[in-house]
Scaffold this motif. Structure first.
Motif, PDB file in Angstrom:
ATOM      1  N   GLY A  88      -4.150  30.184   6.048  1.00  0.00           N
ATOM      2  CA  GLY A  88      -3.563  31.317   6.750  1.00  0.00           C
ATOM      3  C   GLY A  88      -3.869  32.660   6.131  1.00  0.00           C
ATOM      4  O   GLY A  88      -3.648  33.702   6.772  1.00  0.00           O
ATOM      5  N   LEU A  89      -4.392  32.677   4.890  1.00  0.00           N
ATOM      6  CA  LEU A  89      -4.751  33.949   4.272  1.00  0.00           C
ATOM      7  C   LEU A  89      -6.021  34.497   4.913  1.00  0.00           C
ATOM      8  O   LEU A  89      -6.846  33.758   5.445  1.00  0.00           O
ATOM      9  CB  LEU A  89      -4.946  33.776   2.766  1.00  0.00           C
ATOM     10  N   LYS A  90      -6.197  35.794   4.841  1.00  0.00           N
ATOM     11  CA  LYS A  90      -7.329  36.436   5.499  1.00  0.00           C
ATOM     12  C   LYS A  90      -8.635  36.224   4.728  1.00  0.00           C
ATOM     13  O   LYS A  90      -8.625  35.807   3.566  1.00  0.00           O
ATOM     14  CB  LYS A  90      -7.066  37.922   5.690  1.00  0.00           C
ATOM     15  N   TYR A  91      -9.724  36.545   5.390  1.00  0.00           N
ATOM     16  CA  TYR A  91     -11.050  36.430   4.789  1.00  0.00           C
ATOM     17  C   TYR A  91     -11.281  37.584   3.832  1.00  0.00           C
ATOM     18  O   TYR A  91     -10.967  38.746   4.129  1.00  0.00           O
ATOM     19  CB  TYR A  91     -12.126  36.437   5.884  1.00  0.00           C
ATOM     20  N   ASP A  92     -11.851  37.298   2.676  1.00  0.00           N
ATOM     21  CA  ASP A  92     -12.126  38.301   1.655  1.00  0.00           C
ATOM     22  C   ASP A  92     -13.531  38.873   1.857  1.00  0.00           C
ATOM     23  O   ASP A  92     -14.490  38.452   1.212  1.00  0.00           O
ATOM     24  CB  ASP A  92     -11.992  37.666   0.263  1.00  0.00           C
ATOM     25  N   VAL A 144     -14.657  41.905   1.123  1.00  0.00           N
ATOM     26  CA  VAL A 144     -15.154  42.644  -0.032  1.00  0.00           C
ATOM     27  C   VAL A 144     -15.691  41.674  -1.078  1.00  0.00           C
ATOM     28  O   VAL A 144     -16.765  41.874  -1.650  1.00  0.00           O
ATOM     29  CB  VAL A 144     -14.035  43.519  -0.641  1.00  0.00           C
ATOM     30  N   GLY A 145     -14.947  40.595  -1.318  1.00  0.00           N
ATOM     31  CA  GLY A 145     -15.406  39.603  -2.281  1.00  0.00           C
ATOM     32  C   GLY A 145     -16.697  38.944  -1.857  1.00  0.00           C
ATOM     33  O   GLY A 145     -17.604  38.728  -2.665  1.00  0.00           O
ATOM     34  N   ALA A 146     -16.800  38.634  -0.566  1.00  0.00           N
ATOM     35  CA  ALA A 146     -18.017  37.998  -0.056  1.00  0.00           C
ATOM     36  C   ALA A 146     -19.215  38.908  -0.223  1.00  0.00           C
ATOM     37  O   ALA A 146     -20.296  38.477  -0.625  1.00  0.00           O
ATOM     38  CB  ALA A 146     -17.841  37.632   1.418  1.00  0.00           C
ATOM     39  N   ALA A 147     -19.026  40.180   0.080  1.00  0.00           N
ATOM     40  CA  ALA A 147     -20.130  41.134  -0.049  1.00  0.00           C
ATOM     41  C   ALA A 147     -20.513  41.356  -1.492  1.00  0.00           C
ATOM     42  O   ALA A 147     -21.673  41.596  -1.820  1.00  0.00           O
ATOM     43  CB  ALA A 147     -19.753  42.454   0.606  1.00  0.00           C
ATOM     44  N   GLY A 148     -19.536  41.249  -2.374  1.00  0.00           N
ATOM     45  CA  GLY A 148     -19.798  41.534  -3.773  1.00  0.00           C
ATOM     46  C   GLY A 148     -20.128  40.329  -4.621  1.00  0.00           C
ATOM     47  O   GLY A 148     -20.446  40.485  -5.795  1.00  0.00           O
ATOM     48  N   ASP A 184      -5.833  35.629  -5.023  1.00  0.00           N
ATOM     49  CA  ASP A 184      -5.077  34.743  -4.138  1.00  0.00           C
ATOM     50  C   ASP A 184      -4.437  35.466  -2.957  1.00  0.00           C
ATOM     51  O   ASP A 184      -3.473  34.982  -2.364  1.00  0.00           O
ATOM     52  CB  ASP A 184      -4.009  33.973  -4.926  1.00  0.00           C
ATOM     53  N   LYS A 185      -4.997  36.620  -2.594  1.00  0.00           N
ATOM     54  CA  LYS A 185      -4.525  37.326  -1.402  1.00  0.00           C
ATOM     55  C   LYS A 185      -5.460  37.114  -0.219  1.00  0.00           C
ATOM     56  O   LYS A 185      -5.059  37.221   0.931  1.00  0.00           O
ATOM     57  CB  LYS A 185      -4.398  38.822  -1.692  1.00  0.00           C
ATOM     58  N   ALA A 186      -6.724  36.853  -0.512  1.00  0.00           N
ATOM     59  CA  ALA A 186      -7.742  36.632   0.515  1.00  0.00           C
ATOM     60  C   ALA A 186      -8.890  35.873  -0.145  1.00  0.00           C
ATOM     61  O   ALA A 186      -9.057  35.930  -1.362  1.00  0.00           O
ATOM     62  CB  ALA A 186      -8.238  37.958   1.091  1.00  0.00           C
TER      63      ALA A 186
END
Length: 200
Positions: free
Chosen positions: A96-100, A102-106, A152-154
């Motif tokens: 249920g948490l959102k997609y990260d 920024v993390g994916a791009a970085g 652990d937020k996205a």
């Protein structure tokens, strides 16, 4: 040596890395220098847990692999049934948490190819919501996203898999935080054994 396996032969907590022919998958593969653009965790009973554009979800393997052109199964060394259960339990807690984005791009931005991936995901090929002023991601944004307070937020795909293992005390790479792990690093991890090809 290539081995073909069926999804039903996998164990709980096994990792699947895959790719499709979609433009975004091709761009990610080019950006990180890998044959794979996605990672997911096998829950058992033909169910996987994965982080996709819609967020962290649980769905059937048939749905998750419907467009896959290549998929292989990997298994963490030195695992007990209790540890496998723990890995899956951690992944389930993030549903249920959102997609990260920024993390994916970085992911891997500290490496040469990371900047390429950043530009791809935050440029014209992006399929993720960027807000009103999306541009090429900065190192500062990536580092801020990786702060303990933002954990652990996205999640993006490899981050979810790596974090579940880290929380179970069985990291996939020593000294590499999950937020910086991409599918290539998961595929190349010395802590994982190749089980076989599911597709391709």
């Amino acid at each position: 040596m290539k081995t073909t396996v069926d999804i039903k032969t996998l164990r709980k907590g096994d990792i699947i890395v895959s790719t499709t022919n979609a433009d975004i998958s091709k761009a990610i593969r080019q950006g990180i220098g890998s044959d794979f653009s996605h990672s997911m965790l096998y829950k058992g009973s033909n169910i996987v847990i994965e982080a996709i554009a819609e967020g962290v979800v649980e769905r059937s393997w048939s749905d998750a692999s419907s467009e896959a052109t290549l998929a292989i199964a990997l298994r963490r060394r030195d695992m007990t049934d209790a540890l496998r259960d723990e890995v899956v339990k951690h992944a389930e807690s993030f549903k249920g948490l959102k997609y990260d984005a920024v993390g994916a791009a970085g992911a891997g931005i500290t490496k040469k190819r990371g900047a390429v991936l950043s530009g791809i995901l935050f440029g014209g090929l992006s399929i993720f919501p960027m807000g009103s002023s999306a541009g090429v991601i900065t190192n500062g944004a990536v580092l801020n996203n990786a702060r303990d307070s933002n954990k652990d937020k996205a999640f993006f795909c490899s981050e979810l898999v790596a974090r579940a293992y880290q929380l179970a005390g069985k990291p996939l790479a020593d000294g590499v935080e999950p937020t910086f792990m991409n599918p290539r690093e998961i595929r190349m991890s010395s802590k994982l054994l190749y089980i076989g090809h599911l597709i391709g």
